[in-house]
Design a protein around this motif. Structure first.
Motif, PDB file in Angstrom:
ATOM      1  N   UNK A  27     -11.578  -6.111  -0.423  1.00 42.08           N
ATOM      2  CA  UNK A  27     -12.073  -7.247   0.357  1.00 42.08           C
ATOM      3  C   UNK A  27     -12.831  -8.240  -0.512  1.00 42.08           C
ATOM      4  N   UNK A  28     -12.606  -9.501  -0.251  1.00 41.62           N
ATOM      5  CA  UNK A  28     -13.483 -10.580  -0.681  1.00 41.62           C
ATOM      6  C   UNK A  28     -13.355 -11.670   0.378  1.00 41.62           C
ATOM      7  N   UNK A  29     -14.328 -12.512   0.468  1.00 43.74           N
ATOM      8  CA  UNK A  29     -14.313 -13.551   1.490  1.00 43.74           C
ATOM      9  C   UNK A  29     -13.147 -14.517   1.258  1.00 43.74           C
ATOM     10  N   UNK A  30     -12.870 -14.837  -0.005  1.00 37.72           N
ATOM     11  CA  UNK A  30     -11.783 -15.750  -0.319  1.00 37.72           C
ATOM     12  C   UNK A  30     -10.428 -15.160   0.069  1.00 37.72           C
ATOM     13  N   UNK A  31     -10.207 -13.875  -0.224  1.00 36.37           N
ATOM     14  CA  UNK A  31      -8.955 -13.217   0.159  1.00 36.37           C
ATOM     15  C   UNK A  31      -8.818 -13.165   1.674  1.00 36.37           C
ATOM     16  N   UNK A  32      -9.917 -12.940   2.360  1.00 34.01           N
ATOM     17  CA  UNK A  32      -9.896 -12.905   3.816  1.00 34.01           C
ATOM     18  C   UNK A  32      -9.503 -14.274   4.387  1.00 34.01           C
ATOM     19  N   UNK A  33     -10.004 -15.338   3.786  1.00 30.97           N
ATOM     20  CA  UNK A  33      -9.670 -16.690   4.245  1.00 30.97           C
ATOM     21  C   UNK A  33      -8.204 -17.023   3.963  1.00 30.97           C
ATOM     22  N   UNK A  34      -7.690 -16.581   2.825  1.00 31.60           N
ATOM     23  CA  UNK A  34      -6.272 -16.797   2.519  1.00 31.60           C
ATOM     24  C   UNK A  34      -5.409 -16.041   3.531  1.00 31.60           C
ATOM     25  N   UNK A  35      -5.796 -14.811   3.863  1.00 26.18           N
ATOM     26  CA  UNK A  35      -5.063 -14.031   4.866  1.00 26.18           C
ATOM     27  C   UNK A  35      -5.115 -14.714   6.232  1.00 26.18           C
ATOM     28  N   UNK A  48      -6.766  -7.341   9.136  1.00 25.97           N
ATOM     29  CA  UNK A  48      -8.028  -6.839   9.676  1.00 25.97           C
ATOM     30  C   UNK A  48      -8.874  -6.292   8.542  1.00 25.97           C
ATOM     31  N   UNK A  49     -10.159  -6.309   8.751  1.00 24.26           N
ATOM     32  CA  UNK A  49     -11.118  -5.785   7.779  1.00 24.26           C
ATOM     33  C   UNK A  49     -11.409  -4.330   8.112  1.00 24.26           C
ATOM     34  N   UNK A  50     -11.290  -3.454   7.116  1.00 23.69           N
ATOM     35  CA  UNK A  50     -11.588  -2.035   7.294  1.00 23.69           C
ATOM     36  C   UNK A  50     -12.712  -1.649   6.354  1.00 23.69           C
ATOM     37  N   UNK A  51     -13.619  -0.807   6.851  1.00 22.60           N
ATOM     38  CA  UNK A  51     -14.681  -0.277   6.017  1.00 22.60           C
ATOM     39  C   UNK A  51     -14.717   1.231   6.187  1.00 22.60           C
ATOM     40  N   UNK A  52     -14.133   1.976   5.245  1.00 19.54           N
ATOM     41  CA  UNK A  52     -14.196   3.436   5.344  1.00 19.54           C
ATOM     42  C   UNK A  52     -15.623   3.923   5.116  1.00 19.54           C
ATOM     43  N   UNK A  53     -15.944   5.094   5.667  1.00 19.12           N
ATOM     44  CA  UNK A  53     -17.301   5.621   5.525  1.00 19.12           C
ATOM     45  C   UNK A  53     -17.614   5.860   4.051  1.00 19.12           C
ATOM     46  N   UNK A  55     -17.235   3.964   1.658  1.00 15.71           N
ATOM     47  CA  UNK A  55     -16.313   3.284   0.754  1.00 15.71           C
ATOM     48  C   UNK A  55     -16.523   1.776   0.760  1.00 15.71           C
ATOM     49  N   UNK A  56     -15.733   1.114  -0.029  1.00 12.57           N
ATOM     50  CA  UNK A  56     -15.801  -0.337  -0.111  1.00 12.57           C
ATOM     51  C   UNK A  56     -14.877  -0.952   0.936  1.00 12.57           C
ATOM     52  N   UNK A  57     -15.232  -2.114   1.456  1.00 12.55           N
ATOM     53  CA  UNK A  57     -14.394  -2.739   2.480  1.00 12.55           C
ATOM     54  C   UNK A  57     -13.031  -3.149   1.913  1.00 12.55           C
ATOM     55  N   UNK A  58     -12.021  -3.106   2.790  1.00 15.42           N
ATOM     56  CA  UNK A  58     -10.660  -3.450   2.417  1.00 15.42           C
ATOM     57  C   UNK A  58     -10.052  -4.341   3.490  1.00 15.42           C
ATOM     58  N   UNK A  59      -9.033  -5.092   3.094  1.00 19.95           N
ATOM     59  CA  UNK A  59      -8.269  -5.908   4.027  1.00 19.95           C
ATOM     60  C   UNK A  59      -6.919  -5.234   4.215  1.00 19.95           C
ATOM     61  N   UNK A  60      -6.520  -4.998   5.460  1.00 19.51           N
ATOM     62  CA  UNK A  60      -5.204  -4.438   5.756  1.00 19.51           C
ATOM     63  C   UNK A  60      -4.352  -5.570   6.335  1.00 19.51           C
ATOM     64  N   UNK A  61      -3.260  -5.859   5.659  1.00 20.36           N
ATOM     65  CA  UNK A  61      -2.369  -6.945   6.055  1.00 20.36           C
ATOM     66  C   UNK A  61      -1.063  -6.353   6.564  1.00 20.36           C
TER      67      UNK A  61
END
Length: 130
Positions: A27-35, A48-53, A55-61
C-alpha cells in the motif's frame, strides 16, 4: 525499490498476461489513487485496502476481463525518478486518440488526463494506460 509506480504497473501487466483475477501489492497513497482512477475509468473491477494482523497494509486489485483478455492492453511509465515529465493544462497528451488515459499527479491530487483537462490543471505525467 526505487520506483514503486513502475512496480505497480509491471504487476498489473503481468497479472493481465497471466489472466490472474486478483493481485496484491504494498500500500501507498499514490498507488491507491491510481487504482481509484483505474476503477473509475473501467480498467479494473474493484480495489480494496487490506491490513493483515501485525502486517503491513496491502491493496488487493480485482482485474477486469473482456472476452478472456485483460481490459488493460498496455501500460507505459512516463515520468520516472531519473527524468520527471511535467505538462501544462493545454499540453496534456491524448493517449491513443482519446481511447486510453494519462494519469497525472496535480496540485489537486492524482487525476486522469480527461479530468485534468476539464479542470484546466497541469502536472506530472505518471503513466499512460490503454
Amino acid at each position: 525499490m526505487t520506483d514503486p509506480i513502475a512496480d505497480m504497473l509491471a504487476r498489473l501487466r503481468n497479472a493481465g498476461t497471466a489472466r490472474k483475477a486478483e493481485l496484491t501489492l504494498p500500500y501507498s497513497k499514490l498507488k491507491s489513487e491510481i487504482a481509484r482512477i483505474l476503477q473509475k475509468e473501467g480498467y479494473i473491477t474493484s480495489y480494496e485496502l487490506e491490513t493483515p494482523e501485525g502486517g503491513k497494509p496491502q491493496i488487493r486489485i480485482k482485474s477486469k476481463f473482456v472476452n478472456k483478455t485483460s481490459a488493460i492492453t498496455g501500460l507505459k511509465r512516463i515520468s520516472r525518478p531519473g527524468l520527471r515529465r511535467y505538462v501544462g493544462a493545454d499540453e496534456i497528451p491524448r493517449v491513443l486518440g482519446g481511447m486510453g488515459i494519462a494519469v497525472l499527479s496535480t496540485s489537486s491530487g492524482v487525476l486522469s488526463g480527461h479530468e485534468a483537462r476539464r479542470q484546466n490543471i497541469g502536472g506530472e505525467v505518471l503513466a499512460y494506460i490503454w
